[in-house]
Write a protein that holds these residues in place. Structure first.
Motif, PDB file in Angstrom:
ATOM      1  N   UNK A 141       0.850  -1.192   0.000  1.00 28.84           N
ATOM      2  CA  UNK A 141       0.000   0.000   0.000  1.00 28.84           C
ATOM      3  C   UNK A 141       0.885   1.242   0.000  1.00 28.84           C
ATOM      4  N   UNK A 142       1.161   1.748  -1.190  1.00 29.51           N
ATOM      5  CA  UNK A 142       2.074   2.888  -1.320  1.00 29.51           C
ATOM      6  C   UNK A 142       1.405   4.196  -0.925  1.00 29.51           C
ATOM      7  N   UNK A 143       0.084   4.172  -0.681  1.00 33.64           N
ATOM      8  CA  UNK A 143      -0.617   5.395  -0.267  1.00 33.64           C
ATOM      9  C   UNK A 143      -0.418   5.700   1.216  1.00 33.64           C
ATOM     10  N   UNK A 144       0.018   4.726   1.986  1.00 33.34           N
ATOM     11  CA  UNK A 144       0.223   4.953   3.417  1.00 33.34           C
ATOM     12  C   UNK A 144       1.450   5.828   3.631  1.00 33.34           C
ATOM     13  N   UNK A 145       1.427   6.631   4.702  1.00 24.71           N
ATOM     14  CA  UNK A 145       2.492   7.605   4.929  1.00 24.71           C
ATOM     15  C   UNK A 145       3.365   7.270   6.122  1.00 24.71           C
ATOM     16  N   UNK A 146       3.162   6.138   6.753  1.00 22.35           N
ATOM     17  CA  UNK A 146       3.802   5.903   8.049  1.00 22.35           C
ATOM     18  C   UNK A 146       5.210   5.334   7.948  1.00 22.35           C
ATOM     19  N   UNK A 147       5.505   4.624   6.873  1.00 22.50           N
ATOM     20  CA  UNK A 147       6.820   3.997   6.761  1.00 22.50           C
ATOM     21  C   UNK A 147       7.644   4.617   5.644  1.00 22.50           C
ATOM     22  N   UNK A 148       8.856   4.154   5.499  1.00 22.15           N
ATOM     23  CA  UNK A 148       9.708   4.588   4.398  1.00 22.15           C
ATOM     24  C   UNK A 148       9.316   3.823   3.137  1.00 22.15           C
ATOM     25  N   UNK A 149       9.579   4.421   1.970  1.00 19.69           N
ATOM     26  CA  UNK A 149       9.238   3.760   0.708  1.00 19.69           C
ATOM     27  C   UNK A 149       9.904   2.392   0.609  1.00 19.69           C
ATOM     28  N   UNK A 150      11.101   2.277   1.191  1.00 18.88           N
ATOM     29  CA  UNK A 150      11.838   1.006   1.133  1.00 18.88           C
ATOM     30  C   UNK A 150      11.128  -0.114   1.880  1.00 18.88           C
ATOM     31  N   UNK A 151      10.154   0.251   2.738  1.00 18.43           N
ATOM     32  CA  UNK A 151       9.389  -0.771   3.460  1.00 18.43           C
ATOM     33  C   UNK A 151       8.760  -1.778   2.500  1.00 18.43           C
ATOM     34  N   UNK A 152       8.407  -1.308   1.314  1.00 17.89           N
ATOM     35  CA  UNK A 152       7.655  -2.150   0.383  1.00 17.89           C
ATOM     36  C   UNK A 152       8.530  -2.790  -0.684  1.00 17.89           C
ATOM     37  N   UNK A 153       9.851  -2.690  -0.532  1.00 16.35           N
ATOM     38  CA  UNK A 153      10.751  -3.381  -1.448  1.00 16.35           C
ATOM     39  C   UNK A 153      10.434  -4.875  -1.437  1.00 16.35           C
ATOM     40  N   UNK A 154      10.281  -5.448  -2.595  1.00 16.17           N
ATOM     41  CA  UNK A 154       9.988  -6.877  -2.676  1.00 16.17           C
ATOM     42  C   UNK A 154       8.526  -7.198  -2.869  1.00 16.17           C
ATOM     43  N   UNK A 155       7.630  -6.201  -2.697  1.00 20.03           N
ATOM     44  CA  UNK A 155       6.208  -6.450  -2.955  1.00 20.03           C
ATOM     45  C   UNK A 155       6.003  -6.727  -4.440  1.00 20.03           C
TER      46      UNK A 155
END
Length: 225
Positions: free
Chosen positions: A195-209
């Motif tokens: 969920x790239x719309x969320x603002x709580x984590x760093x963009x790198x959180x979703x690496x590998x999705x």
């Protein structure tokens, strides 16, 4: 969003905070109340930590969150913070505070009507996870609300594995905004949707999705591809 041709899943598993629920709409006032009370009770003497520190920890287990938010605090302070956080969150929810992300309820209803089983897997407390679903009117859409608080799992990998086993699910999508969601999906052989719309984590959180969503409603487009 990807143009992948994706197989229709038996189930979709969602994180709660930062995925379905726009947590800061509830958590900002709660955060300040928690630390005011801790100071009143002489359990915490410092100024209130920035709320951004708490928001950046969403997705972690509570014991890890408090070590990040108030390093050097006592075990008594962290235990009391757990109690206060839940109390004030539930009071806020009961008063109508907090919002789902846009299109969440409509999208969940569409998915349910399409015959897909829906679940939540969250590292939060049982009462909080079930409280958000109940007060926001989406509880009946889910086949199960799984939380680390209820099942005492050490990681989201274990929580999702338990869910899949309990419901004999073989094909599912894991949808979430944090690295713990990607990890849980990958470790259990699931397609992972960030969920790239969320603002709580760093963009790198979703690496590998496998896929990134810029809007929750895009889940329907993915399903229809």
């Amino acid at each position: 969003m990807s143009e992948l041709k994706l197989p229709t899943p038996e189930a979709i598993i969602f994180d709660m905070d930062g995925t379905l629920f726009e947590t800061d709409t509830l958590l900002i006032p709660v955060h300040h109340r928690v630390f005011e009370t801790l100071r009143e009770e002489k359990l915490y003497e410092q100024e209130t930590p920035p709320v951004e520190r708490l928001l950046s920890c969403l997705g972690m287990l509570l014991e890890d969150i408090w070590r990040q938010v108030m390093p050097g605090s006592t075990e008594a302070a962290r235990k009391r913070a757990d109690e206060l956080l839940l109390q004030y969150e539930l009071e806020g929810l009961a008063a109508g505070e907090g919002e789902l992300y846009p299109y969440v309820e409509q999208t969940l209803r569409h998915l349910k009507e399409s015959g897909i089983k829906l679940f939540v897997a969250s590292n939060g407390l049982e009462e909080y996870v079930k409280g958000v679903a109940r007060y926001k009117g989406i509880a009946e859409l889910f086949d199960g609300l799984y939380s680390a608080g209820e099942y005492a799992t050490a990681s989201k990998v274990d929580l999702v594995a338990r869910l899949l086993q309990d419901h004999n699910i073989h094909t599912a999508w894991m949808v979430g905004d944090r690295s713990s969601d990607v990890e849980a999906g990958k470790a259990n052989g699931l397609l992972t949707i960030g969920c790239a719309y969320a603002r709580y984590g760093r963009a790198a959180e979703l690496d590998g999705a496998d896929v990134l969503l810029s809007d929750f409603h895009e889940l329907i487009i993915l399903l229809e591809q």
